[in-house]
Scaffold this motif. Structure first.
Motif, PDB file in Angstrom:
ATOM      1  N   ILE A  99      41.592  45.221  42.033  1.00 38.11           N
ATOM      2  CA  ILE A  99      40.372  45.928  41.669  1.00 38.11           C
ATOM      3  C   ILE A  99      39.466  44.884  41.025  1.00 38.11           C
ATOM      4  N   ILE A 100      38.299  44.675  41.605  1.00 36.14           N
ATOM      5  CA  ILE A 100      37.383  43.651  41.108  1.00 36.14           C
ATOM      6  C   ILE A 100      36.120  44.336  40.597  1.00 36.14           C
TER       7      ILE A 100
ATOM      8  N   GLU B  62      49.166  51.300  39.550  1.00 31.35           N
ATOM      9  CA  GLU B  62      49.341  50.918  40.944  1.00 31.35           C
ATOM     10  C   GLU B  62      49.813  49.477  41.110  1.00 31.35           C
ATOM     11  N   GLY B  63      50.059  48.792  39.980  1.00 33.46           N
ATOM     12  CA  GLY B  63      50.555  47.418  40.052  1.00 33.46           C
ATOM     13  C   GLY B  63      49.563  46.463  40.684  1.00 33.46           C
ATOM     14  N   ARG B  64      48.285  46.622  40.352  1.00 31.05           N
ATOM     15  CA  ARG B  64      47.238  45.808  40.961  1.00 31.05           C
ATOM     16  C   ARG B  64      46.587  44.909  39.916  1.00 31.05           C
ATOM     17  N   ASP B  65      46.177  43.733  40.334  1.00 26.82           N
ATOM     18  CA  ASP B  65      45.431  42.869  39.425  1.00 26.82           C
ATOM     19  C   ASP B  65      44.041  43.460  39.205  1.00 26.82           C
ATOM     20  N   LEU B  66      43.559  43.334  37.979  1.00 29.54           N
ATOM     21  CA  LEU B  66      42.216  43.782  37.634  1.00 29.54           C
ATOM     22  C   LEU B  66      41.388  42.562  37.252  1.00 29.54           C
TER      23      LEU B  66
ATOM     24  N   PHE C 143      43.401  40.372  34.691  1.00 31.32           N
ATOM     25  CA  PHE C 143      44.452  41.098  33.978  1.00 31.32           C
ATOM     26  C   PHE C 143      45.526  41.447  35.009  1.00 31.32           C
ATOM     27  N   GLU C 144      46.604  40.677  34.983  1.00 33.00           N
ATOM     28  CA  GLU C 144      47.639  40.794  35.997  1.00 33.00           C
ATOM     29  C   GLU C 144      48.311  42.165  35.937  1.00 33.00           C
ATOM     30  N   ASN C 145      48.290  42.854  37.071  1.00 35.99           N
ATOM     31  CA  ASN C 145      48.871  44.199  37.175  1.00 35.99           C
ATOM     32  C   ASN C 145      48.323  45.153  36.113  1.00 35.99           C
ATOM     33  N   GLY C 146      47.096  44.904  35.661  1.00 39.39           N
ATOM     34  CA  GLY C 146      46.474  45.783  34.676  1.00 39.39           C
ATOM     35  C   GLY C 146      47.004  45.606  33.271  1.00 39.39           C
ATOM     36  N   HIS C 147      47.817  44.570  33.025  1.00 38.28           N
ATOM     37  CA  HIS C 147      48.370  44.354  31.683  1.00 38.28           C
ATOM     38  C   HIS C 147      47.324  43.709  30.775  1.00 38.28           C
ATOM     39  N   LEU C 148      47.322  44.126  29.538  1.00 39.52           N
ATOM     40  CA  LEU C 148      46.327  43.667  28.580  1.00 39.52           C
ATOM     41  C   LEU C 148      46.635  42.254  28.117  1.00 39.52           C
ATOM     42  N   ASN C 149      45.627  41.387  28.228  1.00 40.14           N
ATOM     43  CA  ASN C 149      45.666  40.053  27.653  1.00 40.14           C
ATOM     44  C   ASN C 149      44.631  40.052  26.532  1.00 40.14           C
TER      45      ASN C 149
ATOM     46  N   HIS D 298      47.551  38.074  50.546  1.00 39.72           N
ATOM     47  CA  HIS D 298      48.800  38.792  50.768  1.00 39.72           C
ATOM     48  C   HIS D 298      48.622  40.298  50.585  1.00 39.72           C
ATOM     49  N   CYS D 299      47.404  40.747  50.241  1.00 39.22           N
ATOM     50  CA  CYS D 299      47.166  42.161  49.968  1.00 39.22           C
ATOM     51  C   CYS D 299      46.439  42.832  51.127  1.00 39.22           C
ATOM     52  N   THR D 300      46.588  44.164  51.221  1.00 41.40           N
ATOM     53  CA  THR D 300      46.038  44.886  52.352  1.00 41.40           C
ATOM     54  C   THR D 300      44.660  45.476  52.104  1.00 41.40           C
ATOM     55  N   GLU D 301      44.332  45.843  50.895  1.00 42.83           N
ATOM     56  CA  GLU D 301      43.007  46.386  50.637  1.00 42.83           C
ATOM     57  C   GLU D 301      42.612  46.125  49.188  1.00 42.83           C
ATOM     58  N   ALA D 302      41.302  46.098  48.967  1.00 44.62           N
ATOM     59  CA  ALA D 302      40.783  45.798  47.636  1.00 44.62           C
ATOM     60  C   ALA D 302      39.610  46.718  47.346  1.00 44.62           C
ATOM     61  N   ASP D 303      39.387  46.968  46.074  1.00 44.79           N
ATOM     62  CA  ASP D 303      38.266  47.794  45.638  1.00 44.79           C
ATOM     63  C   ASP D 303      37.341  46.944  44.782  1.00 44.79           C
ATOM     64  N   ILE D 304      36.054  46.978  45.096  1.00 45.83           N
ATOM     65  CA  ILE D 304      35.050  46.235  44.346  1.00 45.83           C
ATOM     66  C   ILE D 304      34.079  47.228  43.729  1.00 45.83           C
TER      67      ILE D 304
END
Length: 290
Positions: A131-132, A162-166, A181-187, A221-227
């Protein structure tokens, strides 16, 4: 039995007003603060007390809960007609959808040499793309900065689930920094920088779209992305979006990376539908701003 937030308040002996309590609960739920270490939780809480912007974000988010829920449910890849109420059915539906997309892509990547077929089965293992979020940070958007940032908070929960990078990409006429933010985890470091980031000047849309394309190339390596694009609606180079070069690039992003675009514009009257022809959906923040 105390819930997680009450336990956190007790553990750190926090003195919170009723309003601050509601803000912290919202942030705890959406940012998965339970995954932070005790030290990181303490840092976050100290920042929560110090940062008026963070508290404003939580306040906006609570006030706009219904609107934000609708916005998040309408992430472009999830068409309204496809949303199902049953969680199990929904998961099965999207599993089937992703399998079909993967098989289709695999079909076009098979090569033949003589009597031998070369099938890149690794491609079949691809997962959902990132998700960008492209966040316009300009002079014209200054009044809406906290509002827009509050609308981004629920995407942490979606990415985590959903285990997606943000990715969050602030932009004006160019890209100065971006946050992953890898897999939506807070940094915490990147999150604080994102909250405090401010820019001035005008907005140009093509540089950020080229940057997004680069991010998609890194996630092949991913199938779809949301911008998701937050904008005042009047980029200084908006007329170029209808040009051949921009159309070719955006069509490639849609076709090759299954990219879908959601635009959140501050004012409907400033939004140029022809320039943002590539958007699968558009939301307008006029009601929230008022």
């Amino acid at each position: 039995m105390k819930d997680a937030v009450e336990s956190l308040i007790e553990k750190f002996a926090l003195a919170l007003t009723s309003e601050q309590h509601d803000f912290l609960r919202f942030l705890y739920d959406h940012l998965h603060l339970e995954e932070l270490s005790d030290k990181e939780q303490r840092i976050f809480i100290d920042y929560f007390y110090k940062s008026e912007t963070l508290r404003n974000m939580a306040a906006f988010a609570l006030e706009l809960a219904d609107i934000m829920r609708e916005m998040c449910e309408n992430i472009p890849a999830i068409e309204q007609a496809e949303r199902l109420t049953n969680g199990k059915e929904q998961r099965l539906y999207y599993e089937r959808k992703w399998q079909i997309a993967r098989r289709q892509k695999l079909k076009y990547q098979i090569t033949k040499k003589g009597n031998i077929l070369y099938i890149p089965f690794d491609e079949y293992k691809k997962e959902l793309g990132p998700i960008i979020i492209c966040l316009e940070q300009t002079t014209g958007m200054a009044a809406y900065s906290d509002l827009c940032k509050s609308m981004i908070l629920p995407f942490f929960m979606i990415a985590h689930r959903e285990g997606r990078d943000l990715y969050i990409v602030p932009y004006d006429c160019q890209i100065h920094v971006h946050y992953r933010f890898e897999n939506g985890h807070l940094n915490l470091c990147d999150f604080k920088d994102f909250i405090e980031y401010k820019a001035k000047g005008d907005a140009a849309i093509l540089p950020v779209l080229h940057f997004v394309k680069g991010l998609l190339q890194e996630n092949q390596h991913c199938t779809e992305a949301d911008i998701i694009i937050f904008t005042e609606g009047t980029p200084i180079d908006g007329q170029h979006l209808v040009g051949k070069q921009a159309k070719t690039m955006l069509d490639e992003m849609k076709r090759k990376y299954y990219a879908e675009f959601l635009v959140i514009a501050m004012h409907e009257q400033k939004f140029n539908e022809q320039q943002f022809w590539f958007a699968n959906k558009a939301f307008f923040a006029d009601d929230a701003i008022q």
